[in-house]
Motif scaffolding. Sequence first.
Motif, PDB file in Angstrom:
ATOM      1  N   GLY A  81     -73.256  49.293   5.794  1.00 44.47           N
ATOM      2  CA  GLY A  81     -73.405  49.994   4.522  1.00 44.47           C
ATOM      3  C   GLY A  81     -72.616  51.280   4.472  1.00 44.47           C
ATOM      4  N   SER A  82     -72.711  52.091   5.534  1.00 43.00           N
ATOM      5  CA  SER A  82     -71.974  53.358   5.542  1.00 43.00           C
ATOM      6  C   SER A  82     -70.473  53.118   5.622  1.00 43.00           C
ATOM      7  CB  SER A  82     -72.446  54.236   6.703  1.00 43.00           C
ATOM      8  OG  SER A  82     -72.296  53.559   7.940  1.00 43.00           O
ATOM      9  N   GLY A  83     -70.062  52.067   6.330  1.00 48.20           N
ATOM     10  CA  GLY A  83     -68.631  51.742   6.391  1.00 48.20           C
ATOM     11  C   GLY A  83     -68.072  51.384   5.030  1.00 48.20           C
ATOM     12  N   LEU A  84     -68.816  50.622   4.250  1.00 44.97           N
ATOM     13  CA  LEU A  84     -68.369  50.284   2.897  1.00 44.97           C
ATOM     14  C   LEU A  84     -68.309  51.522   2.004  1.00 44.97           C
ATOM     15  CD1 LEU A  84     -70.358  46.954   2.371  1.00 44.97           C
ATOM     16  CD2 LEU A  84     -67.881  47.199   2.620  1.00 44.97           C
ATOM     17  N   VAL A  85     -69.270  52.439   2.171  1.00 47.15           N
ATOM     18  CA  VAL A  85     -69.225  53.687   1.397  1.00 47.15           C
ATOM     19  C   VAL A  85     -67.980  54.482   1.745  1.00 47.15           C
ATOM     20  CG1 VAL A  85     -70.361  55.907   1.017  1.00 47.15           C
ATOM     21  CG2 VAL A  85     -71.730  53.820   1.098  1.00 47.15           C
ATOM     22  N   TYR A  86     -67.638  54.550   3.045  1.00 45.52           N
ATOM     23  CA  TYR A  86     -66.429  55.271   3.464  1.00 45.52           C
ATOM     24  C   TYR A  86     -65.175  54.624   2.879  1.00 45.52           C
ATOM     25  CZ  TYR A  86     -69.214  57.879   6.883  1.00 45.52           C
ATOM     26  OH  TYR A  86     -70.137  58.698   7.484  1.00 45.52           O
ATOM     27  N   ILE A  87     -65.158  53.299   2.811  1.00 46.83           N
ATOM     28  CA  ILE A  87     -63.994  52.617   2.235  1.00 46.83           C
ATOM     29  C   ILE A  87     -63.868  52.952   0.752  1.00 46.83           C
ATOM     30  CG2 ILE A  87     -63.046  50.354   1.647  1.00 46.83           C
ATOM     31  CD1 ILE A  87     -64.169  49.308   4.277  1.00 46.83           C
ATOM     32  N   LEU A  88     -64.981  52.933   0.023  1.00 44.18           N
ATOM     33  CA  LEU A  88     -64.935  53.296  -1.398  1.00 44.18           C
ATOM     34  C   LEU A  88     -64.435  54.725  -1.576  1.00 44.18           C
ATOM     35  CD1 LEU A  88     -68.250  51.743  -2.819  1.00 44.18           C
ATOM     36  CD2 LEU A  88     -65.938  50.830  -2.945  1.00 44.18           C
ATOM     37  N   ALA A  89     -64.899  55.633  -0.709  1.00 41.34           N
ATOM     38  CA  ALA A  89     -64.447  57.027  -0.810  1.00 41.34           C
ATOM     39  C   ALA A  89     -62.978  57.148  -0.439  1.00 41.34           C
ATOM     40  CB  ALA A  89     -65.303  57.913   0.091  1.00 41.34           C
ATOM     41  N   GLY A  90     -62.562  56.412   0.584  1.00 37.28           N
ATOM     42  CA  GLY A  90     -61.164  56.475   0.997  1.00 37.28           C
ATOM     43  C   GLY A  90     -60.211  55.925  -0.035  1.00 37.28           C
ATOM     44  N   GLN A  91     -60.691  54.955  -0.811  1.00 36.09           N
ATOM     45  CA  GLN A  91     -59.845  54.351  -1.842  1.00 36.09           C
ATOM     46  C   GLN A  91     -59.987  55.026  -3.201  1.00 36.09           C
ATOM     47  OE1 GLN A  91     -57.539  51.809  -1.172  1.00 36.09           O
ATOM     48  NE2 GLN A  91     -58.140  52.474   0.894  1.00 36.09           N
ATOM     49  N   GLY A  92     -60.781  56.068  -3.268  1.00 36.10           N
ATOM     50  CA  GLY A  92     -60.907  56.824  -4.495  1.00 36.10           C
ATOM     51  C   GLY A  92     -61.841  56.236  -5.532  1.00 36.10           C
ATOM     52  N   VAL A  93     -62.599  55.200  -5.161  1.00 36.51           N
ATOM     53  CA  VAL A  93     -63.557  54.615  -6.102  1.00 36.51           C
ATOM     54  C   VAL A  93     -64.683  55.607  -6.376  1.00 36.51           C
ATOM     55  CG1 VAL A  93     -65.162  52.703  -6.503  1.00 36.51           C
ATOM     56  CG2 VAL A  93     -62.990  52.286  -5.335  1.00 36.51           C
ATOM     57  N   ILE A  94     -65.118  56.310  -5.342  1.00 36.67           N
ATOM     58  CA  ILE A  94     -66.065  57.408  -5.534  1.00 36.67           C
ATOM     59  C   ILE A  94     -65.388  58.700  -5.075  1.00 36.67           C
ATOM     60  CG2 ILE A  94     -68.101  55.954  -5.284  1.00 36.67           C
ATOM     61  CD1 ILE A  94     -68.421  56.922  -2.450  1.00 36.67           C
ATOM     62  N   GLN A  95     -65.716  59.779  -5.706  1.00 38.18           N
ATOM     63  CA  GLN A  95     -65.078  61.054  -5.420  1.00 38.18           C
ATOM     64  C   GLN A  95     -65.710  61.699  -4.181  1.00 38.18           C
ATOM     65  OE1 GLN A  95     -62.355  61.924  -7.150  1.00 38.18           O
ATOM     66  NE2 GLN A  95     -62.694  59.944  -8.197  1.00 38.18           N
ATOM     67  N   PRO A  96     -64.944  62.593  -3.510  1.00 38.82           N
ATOM     68  CA  PRO A  96     -65.499  63.277  -2.328  1.00 38.82           C
ATOM     69  C   PRO A  96     -66.788  64.033  -2.630  1.00 38.82           C
ATOM     70  CG  PRO A  96     -63.127  63.592  -2.438  1.00 38.82           C
ATOM     71  CD  PRO A  96     -63.518  62.907  -3.713  1.00 38.82           C
ATOM     72  N   THR A  97     -66.915  64.522  -3.853  1.00 42.17           N
ATOM     73  CA  THR A  97     -68.143  65.239  -4.217  1.00 42.17           C
ATOM     74  C   THR A  97     -69.334  64.300  -4.358  1.00 42.17           C
ATOM     75  OG1 THR A  97     -67.500  65.066  -6.545  1.00 42.17           O
ATOM     76  CG2 THR A  97     -66.873  67.076  -5.377  1.00 42.17           C
ATOM     77  N   GLU A  98     -69.071  63.007  -4.497  1.00 47.11           N
ATOM     78  CA  GLU A  98     -70.141  62.019  -4.651  1.00 47.11           C
ATOM     79  C   GLU A  98     -70.553  61.392  -3.317  1.00 47.11           C
ATOM     80  OE1 GLU A  98     -69.321  60.211  -9.100  1.00 47.11           O
ATOM     81  OE2 GLU A  98     -68.093  59.463  -7.438  1.00 47.11           O
ATOM     82  N   LEU A  99     -69.869  61.780  -2.235  1.00 49.09           N
ATOM     83  CA  LEU A  99     -70.148  61.145  -0.939  1.00 49.09           C
ATOM     84  C   LEU A  99     -71.569  61.432  -0.482  1.00 49.09           C
ATOM     85  CD1 LEU A  99     -68.762  59.411   1.182  1.00 49.09           C
ATOM     86  CD2 LEU A  99     -68.060  61.492   2.356  1.00 49.09           C
ATOM     87  N   ARG A 100     -72.057  62.639  -0.713  1.00 49.62           N
ATOM     88  CA  ARG A 100     -73.428  62.961  -0.325  1.00 49.62           C
ATOM     89  C   ARG A 100     -74.422  62.072  -1.062  1.00 49.62           C
ATOM     90  NH1 ARG A 100     -77.468  65.255  -2.759  1.00 49.62           N
ATOM     91  NH2 ARG A 100     -79.168  66.178  -1.517  1.00 49.62           N
ATOM     92  N   ALA A 101     -74.260  61.952  -2.395  1.00 48.37           N
ATOM     93  CA  ALA A 101     -75.188  61.139  -3.182  1.00 48.37           C
ATOM     94  C   ALA A 101     -75.129  59.674  -2.779  1.00 48.37           C
ATOM     95  CB  ALA A 101     -74.876  61.285  -4.676  1.00 48.37           C
ATOM     96  N   ALA A 102     -73.973  59.223  -2.282  1.00 49.10           N
ATOM     97  CA  ALA A 102     -73.836  57.825  -1.875  1.00 49.10           C
ATOM     98  C   ALA A 102     -74.466  57.559  -0.513  1.00 49.10           C
ATOM     99  CB  ALA A 102     -72.358  57.439  -1.857  1.00 49.10           C
ATOM    100  N   LEU A 103     -74.347  58.515   0.409  1.00 48.52           N
ATOM    101  CA  LEU A 103     -74.785  58.271   1.782  1.00 48.52           C
ATOM    102  C   LEU A 103     -76.246  58.607   2.036  1.00 48.52           C
ATOM    103  CD1 LEU A 103     -71.715  59.543   3.861  1.00 48.52           C
ATOM    104  CD2 LEU A 103     -72.547  57.192   3.695  1.00 48.52           C
TER     105      LEU A 103
END
Length: 850
Positions: A81-103
Amino acid sequence: MAELESLHYSIGILGISGGSLLLLVNNYASSPGEDFIPLTALGVLLIIIAALLAYAGVRRSLSHSQLFSCLCLTVSALWCGSGLVYILAGQGVIQPTELRAALVPGLAAFVLALLFIGTVAALAKNVVLFLIAISISLACAHQIAGLSAKGFGQAATAANYLLVCFVGAYFGSGRLLSYITRGKLELPGTGLINKKPGLRAASLNPGSNDAVSVGLVMNLLAASVLACPVLGVVPQLFTGHVPWLWTAGVFQLGVCVLSYRAMDTLAATFYGFTAVLRFAEGYSALLTHYSFQPSSPVPFPVVFSVLFFIVALFSCQKSLLEGLYQLFFVAYCIALAAQPQGFFQGGTQGVQAAIFVASAIMLLVSKYNMVCPAKIPTGQGVFNALVTRINCLTLRPHDKNFHVPHLGYSKYADAEVLGHACSVLAAFAITASVGSRSPLYILVLPWVVVAGGFLQLLSGSVAFSRGKTLESTAFILYGVMWTVWGLTRYGGLYGQTRSFNLAVGIISFMLFNLLVTVATLFLSVAWFVYALTFQLILISFLLDAVGALPYGYDIGVTIIFGLVSFYCFLAHIFNSTFQSPQMPLGPPIFKLNGVGGGSNVCPHLPARKATSVQQIAEIMKNGGICGMPTDTVYVLVAACNRPDAVVKAYKVKKQAEDRPMSMWISSRDQLKPVQHLLSPLLWDFMEAAWPSSISMVILRGPWMDTFGLGEAAKHIGTPQSIAIRNPDCTVATHLINQVGPIAVTSANPTGEADTTHHNQVYAKLGDKVDGVLCDGPSPENIASTVVDCTKIDTGHIGFFRVGLIPKSKVLQIFEDVQRNHRQGQTNHGFETDVPDIQRDLEYIMFPPKS
């Protein structure tokens, strides 16, 4: 087996150590403004390690190592799950400011889950798993702190992963070294996992379903994600939560399969249902990326709540606590019906908060009861005690062979409960009206594609593994149709156009289902009605494709199909719980010899079990004839001391005069009473050549009267000779040891093809067979070597057929025996390593022409 378990343990521990090293390096070397490892690369590496851990966890689950399996699968889900979140963040699907809310929602769930697993490991006195689970739990907690305040807790996270690396590397490499050296070398203390009594108690509990704990962790994960918005931890459900929800869905599908392996139909059905919810929740979160907030049609969650309630009611027979826990999901589905955009609204999210607490309690109780002698009461037996007071109901006694199919052996329980329930869900889902809006605004696609499609395909696969060819064909066909129609009609691919091209595809499905409908005439009334009403749904699809659908026709036939599916679902779950009364499914409308429902089928028992061989032996001692596997085709056997059985086998086989039966023995000792009537040279040749794939044709004589054949002796061999063999086959030898010498012929009517599967024995010979030992498909079909020993006293042997044992090797054996006789020595015997093959009699009378 112990070596394989050691290997899987090593893979799991080293995988956790490797993943921890990756996160250690990233946390230690990253600065607050820059990541040391790019997020996309970090996510891909975590997913690879998660797949390795999932493999180790599943393999250990199959060997009932509950605690270690649960730890591996939990950490696998965490990193997936966390790996997929990192991929979404790395590809710009979610913004760096949204990483906390995602993880944060996912990490919070795993902090609690791993804390419980570590606590149970401490109670089990398993220091290794305790240190790993607690360290990763603390690392997740410090990671949450670091996401809330930049740089805070980063060093503590790295320190926890460092401890995991040291512990995992030492114990994992120690077990791997032990595996490589076959136990000759072992690092000090690394044998702890096999020696601690606490772990053995946790590992050897065959009556439990090991995968349930993982299912509870996934419910905890999904509840955390959905409850965080209502608690104000994150602003709302959004795309960054999709990886957690879909990871939970995939793992719960795995729990569903493992529950079928554990013969736990109720748990498999429940986690199949929850997997559908997980995919629907993730799908709704995904659409927020496109500014959609889909609403769920009211009929579907209402029907889903009814199915959940029925499963919860019947789950009370396992424990009252489990049934009460599943009632939370009934409330969740009712909340979805009450609030159209339920996944995004406070009422539904509040129910998920309650599910989070309930899942945590269930996880702790189940893990505690797994390792501790003093159990926490769960209400086990309350349901059974209540039912016994109702005179009209009789519970089905617990039978480990209840899920054994009537034609064969299977590692899986019956999946028809889930298959029919998914038909109910898919049918009521498509009753939703899309109207002029985009179909994406209506939450139908995941209900149809996941429930009607993926889970139907899963049910079909399980049915196929159980030898239910027709049922598996129906489930797979309907699963494909629901998937195609769901994606086309509710995935935005259908649009406003109608065409003949789409109609052609639907017509092909109709033709396939017509064949299935005709075949169900030989199965049961319920299955016939089920297939027929699905044909009506296909007709509605066809009329819709050509733009000629009458108003209300599609809704009407869909509801009819849904009700029929609901009856089949209820009947199967009721009949698997109660011995009487039984909800009728109806007899076959037509019945042919050898097929039709399996209600009067003779015992079909797995050949790998000694108890099965004993049961078949008792049948043969009582005059029965049975099918038996060999290293080639299946054969039909009868006890020689039951002449009536030999005659019956001869008549059932429809044996031609040029295809006589042969005699098999388990060892030469069974011929000792007649040794004085046999040639000394022949006796020593038997000792040297057997057990093997060599059949010896010898002269008939008064020695045959010893076996009690009586008048039936004429059916074995010819008036001049008889073929006799000591097979190199464990099942055959074990059976012959119990019943004495047996008369053998191939398990098919004369002139027909050889029987290569246990299902074919009954299909070809019908109810004339009294039992079948099942071992699946036959191996490579190679003939045995048939040696003419009728003139062995003259120093010559001949060959009716050269098969698996080469002619040169047989002659070499015979020459050695002759040499020993000339020197007055006793031969030292011969035992070939080549598998036994079973077609002795085809060329005894008519040797192949050169």
